[in-house]
Design a protein around this motif. Structure first.
Motif, mmCIF file in Angstrom:
data_model
loop_
_atom_site.group_PDB
_atom_site.id
_atom_site.type_symbol
_atom_site.label_atom_id
_atom_site.label_comp_id
_atom_site.label_asym_id
_atom_site.label_seq_id
_atom_site.Cartn_x
_atom_site.Cartn_y
_atom_site.Cartn_z
ATOM 1 N N GLY A 29 -14.106 -18.751 -25.092
ATOM 2 C CA GLY A 29 -13.342 -19.990 -25.165
ATOM 3 C C GLY A 29 -11.861 -19.705 -25.077
ATOM 4 O O GLY A 29 -11.425 -18.545 -25.111
ATOM 5 N N PRO A 30 -11.022 -20.758 -24.971
ATOM 6 C CA PRO A 30 -9.562 -20.598 -24.824
ATOM 7 C C PRO A 30 -8.889 -20.196 -26.133
ATOM 8 O O PRO A 30 -8.351 -21.034 -26.865
ATOM 9 C CB PRO A 30 -9.100 -21.981 -24.353
ATOM 10 N N LEU A 31 -8.930 -18.915 -26.437
ATOM 11 C CA LEU A 31 -8.427 -18.394 -27.706
ATOM 12 C C LEU A 31 -7.166 -17.554 -27.483
ATOM 13 O O LEU A 31 -7.111 -16.724 -26.582
ATOM 14 C CB LEU A 31 -9.491 -17.537 -28.382
ATOM 15 N N LEU A 32 -6.177 -17.786 -28.319
ATOM 16 C CA LEU A 32 -4.922 -17.036 -28.273
ATOM 17 C C LEU A 32 -4.634 -16.495 -29.667
ATOM 18 O O LEU A 32 -4.831 -17.191 -30.666
ATOM 19 C CB LEU A 32 -3.780 -17.951 -27.816
ATOM 20 N N MET A 33 -4.179 -15.245 -29.724
ATOM 21 C CA MET A 33 -3.913 -14.589 -31.011
ATOM 22 C C MET A 33 -2.457 -14.151 -31.065
ATOM 23 O O MET A 33 -1.964 -13.475 -30.162
ATOM 24 C CB MET A 33 -4.811 -13.365 -31.166
ATOM 25 N N ALA A 34 -1.746 -14.541 -32.131
ATOM 26 C CA ALA A 34 -0.362 -14.117 -32.346
ATOM 27 C C ALA A 34 -0.327 -13.092 -33.470
ATOM 28 O O ALA A 34 -0.951 -13.293 -34.512
ATOM 29 C CB ALA A 34 0.515 -15.312 -32.701
ATOM 30 N N LEU A 35 0.395 -11.984 -33.247
ATOM 31 C CA LEU A 35 0.462 -10.914 -34.239
ATOM 32 C C LEU A 35 1.750 -10.982 -35.050
ATOM 33 O O LEU A 35 2.810 -11.363 -34.538
ATOM 34 C CB LEU A 35 0.370 -9.549 -33.550
ATOM 35 N N VAL A 36 1.636 -10.579 -36.312
ATOM 36 C CA VAL A 36 2.786 -10.532 -37.216
ATOM 37 C C VAL A 36 2.823 -9.138 -37.835
ATOM 38 O O VAL A 36 1.892 -8.741 -38.549
ATOM 39 C CB VAL A 36 2.683 -11.597 -38.330
ATOM 40 N N ALA A 37 3.882 -8.380 -37.551
ATOM 41 C CA ALA A 37 3.961 -6.984 -37.994
ATOM 42 C C ALA A 37 5.224 -6.738 -38.818
ATOM 43 O O ALA A 37 6.119 -7.585 -38.897
ATOM 44 C CB ALA A 37 3.937 -6.045 -36.781
ATOM 45 N N GLY A 38 5.280 -5.548 -39.428
ATOM 46 C CA GLY A 38 6.474 -5.113 -40.145
ATOM 47 C C GLY A 38 6.804 -5.981 -41.346
ATOM 48 O O GLY A 38 5.925 -6.503 -42.047
ATOM 49 N N GLU A 39 8.107 -6.164 -41.569
ATOM 50 C CA GLU A 39 8.564 -6.961 -42.710
ATOM 51 C C GLU A 39 8.057 -8.394 -42.614
ATOM 52 O O GLU A 39 7.728 -9.031 -43.623
ATOM 53 C CB GLU A 39 10.092 -6.943 -42.751
ATOM 54 N N ALA A 40 7.967 -8.908 -41.379
ATOM 55 C CA ALA A 40 7.505 -10.284 -41.177
ATOM 56 C C ALA A 40 6.071 -10.462 -41.662
ATOM 57 O O ALA A 40 5.699 -11.544 -42.135
ATOM 58 C CB ALA A 40 7.610 -10.651 -39.692
ATOM 59 N N ALA A 41 5.252 -9.413 -41.555
ATOM 60 C CA ALA A 41 3.856 -9.501 -42.005
ATOM 61 C C ALA A 41 3.782 -9.722 -43.509
ATOM 62 O O ALA A 41 2.894 -10.428 -43.998
ATOM 63 C CB ALA A 41 3.093 -8.235 -41.613
#
Length: 571
Positions: free
Chosen positions: A277-289
């Motif tokens: 299906g139309p799936l999109l994944m956004a990653l959050v790394a480092g201090e922002a995580a």
């Protein structure tokens, strides 16, 4: 994930098979006839205003970033043991300010994006990563493509767990182990009893003391648990009514102007080709995580949509609201308390080995990505550690069944194993300079195994610098001297590696003395010198076979009544 008549599978944890050459999970996928989707290299980057980054500027900054990493490696080599107390982030920041190469605001934003990507790879802040050992596992990277598994990695788990009795919703709070067996106490006071127990909880749970061990774990293991880092990566998975992004992309990135937010939704994975299906994944790394842990999900999704609309709406493409979204909180998940491990300041690859050691005379075992120094922070590393411990558990179980005391592994009997190696190396099959070799297998088989020993800190042997004067430009003398210093020149110490008979013969022919041989060994053959315990079980088998071959040879050439004093194998 489901919504609006759409459904898709999203991996909220480990998602990428990092390399397919020799990757056991890739092999399992093939055995199950599961397809694998190669993650395409194309990854356009978008500026904070949504416009596309100039590919030439992107290429320039990426080159500068890689050069700084190379310079950081040279810096730590010159620093020696002091590098153990310095962070990779501090080194990169100092080198960037000294060497330049990043001048405009756009270039600085790009540079910060690469820093965020590095923090993603290590699930850790660059300010926490050890300059000395942050990349100690690089020589063992699996080659080949990085891949997604269509339908998610849960398909592998389901296949491996088939017909295996698994009890859910039982939270372990105490593990007791001793000579009579083990007891695992779960919520509600229920007790499971057994001969042995394998603990595979994430390092974050061990760090937090979420499980009480009775008796307490050995101090060396507690120290390693404390030294190793356990970082954080979070994700926002979004199921949309349709695919509005480019279908020829698997990844694209987004820059930010605020360095402290550089890891916030910096990379997007498109799962449209593999999720169903139309799936999109956004990653959050480092201090922002870490900041993301307390961000309300609605605010997080709103921020992601703002970024996506800033990229696509100027192109005349409407970005719809997602049908469903999921935000991870791995840092506060009580069964994880983080994502995966890294070598923090003050730690080293040895700490992974110590975490892998069993305790309680073969009653309590440990597996997981934080117990494998060669493949940490990977799914295949966790899987391999499970195979390793299955073998160790079988060894101890069989020994107890036969009412014989099991010998501990090499990491627990380093002194005894070193004595065995020393005995074998009293009569090496090959000797040149500070190098000596013992062979296994048949002499006619050039691929048969061999063990190489390099002597450090001892008296120089005659001929160690044969070959006349070396070209100073090509000399690796400094590296050799630093290696000697690292292993303390005041003592006569040894490092080893496992190679083939042919490679050993090639090494003997290298001219220019020990320094050039070391250069050839590390740079040309790509092998790594380690202490005895770093050789691993593969070398143990070779050592045992060499010992057996020599015993057999002596039996054939000596009177049968004569007993030869050979130390008992610990392998």
């Amino acid at each position: 994930m489901e919504g609006g008549g759409r459904s898709a599978a999203a991996d909220l944890g480990g998602s990428v098979l990092t390399g397919t050459f020799g990757n056991p999970l890739g092999i399992v996928a093939k055995q199950l006839s599961l397809p694998m989707h190669k993650i395409r290299d194309k990854c356009p980057l978008y500026r904070p205003d949504g416009s596309l980054v100039d590919p030439e500027i992107d290429k320039k900054v990426e080159g500068t970033f890689n050069k700084l990493l190379d310079k950081a490696s040279l810096l730590r080599a010159s620093m020696g043991d002091v590098a153990m107390d310095v962070s990779l982030g501090a080194a990169l920041d100092t080198l960037r300010q000294t060497d330049g190469g990043v001048s405009t605001e756009q270039e600085m934003n790009l540079f910060n994006w690469h820093l965020a990507n590095l923090e993603y790879a290590n699930a850790g802040l660059l300010s926490k990563l050890s300059l000395a050992f942050w990349d100690q596992d690089d020589p063992y990277d699996m080659g080949g493509d990085h891949c997604f598994l269509p339908g998610g990695n849960g398909r592998l788990v389901q296949a491996l767990a088939e017909n295996v009795p698994i009890v859910y919703e039982r939270t372990v709070h105490t593990i007791r182990y001793g000579g009579d067996g083990v007891q695992v106490v779960v919520n509600g006071g229920q007790v499971y009893e057994g001969d042995m127990v394998l603990c595979t909880v994430p390092l974050g749970v061990l760090k937090n003391g979420g499980i009480k061990f009775v008796p307490e774990l050995p101090q060396r293991k507690l120290d390693s648990i404390k030294r190793l880092g356990f970082g954080l990566l979070n994700k926002v998975a979004m199921l949309f009514p349709h695919v509005f992004w480019s279908t020829d992309l698997d990844t694209f990135g987004h820059l930010t102007e605020d360095p402290s937010h550089r890891g916030e939704f910096f990379l997007f994975y498109s799962y449209a080709t593999v999720a169903g299906g139309p799936l999109l994944m956004a990653l959050v790394a480092g201090e922002a995580a870490h900041n993301f842990e307390t961000t309300p999900p609605t605010d997080a999704v709103s921020s992601v949509l703002t970024i996506l609309r800033g990229i696509y709406e100027p192109q005349g493409i409407e970005v719809p609201d997602p049908l469903q979204s999921v935000c991870t909180r791995w840092g506060t998940d009580s069964f994880s308390l983080g994502s995966y491990s890294h070598v923090a300041i003050g730690a080293s690859g040895d700490d992974y080995d110590i975490l892998a050691e069993s305790v309680g005379d073969g009653r309590l075992f440990f597996a997981g990505e934080a117990t494998t120094r060669r493949y940490p922070a990977t799914m295949h590393g966790a899987f391999i550690s499970g195979l390793r411990e299955a073998a160790n558990i079988t060894l101890h179980a069989n020994a107890r069944a036969a009412k014989s005391k099991v010998e501990k592994g090499p990491s627990m009997n380093t002194q005894a194993c070193a004595a065995l190696l020393m005995d074998l190396f009293r009569q090496p099959d090959l000797e040149f300079g500070s190098f000596s070799v013992i062979f296994g297998g048949k002499a006619s088989d050039q691929k048969s195994p061999a063990i190489l020993k390099v002597e450090l800190g001892g008296p120089r042997k005659k001929g160690a610098t044969e070959g006349g004067k070396t070209d100073q430009h090509h000399s690796n003398k400094l590296l050799f001297q630093q290696l000697q210093s690292h292993f303390n020149q005041q003592q006569q110490l040894y490092v080893y590696t496992l190679l083939s008979r042919q490679q050993a013969m090639e090494l003997r022919e290298v001219r220019g003395g020990d320094e050039m041989r070391l250069h050839y060994l590390c740079e040309k053959l790509g092998v790594k010198l380690v202490g005895r315990k770093g050789l691993g079980p593969g070398a143990d088998a070779v050592i045992a076979s060499i010992k057996a071959e020599r015993n057999s040879s002596r039996t054939k050439t000596r009177p049968s009544k004569l007993k030869i004093g050979i130390p008992k194998s610990k392998s």
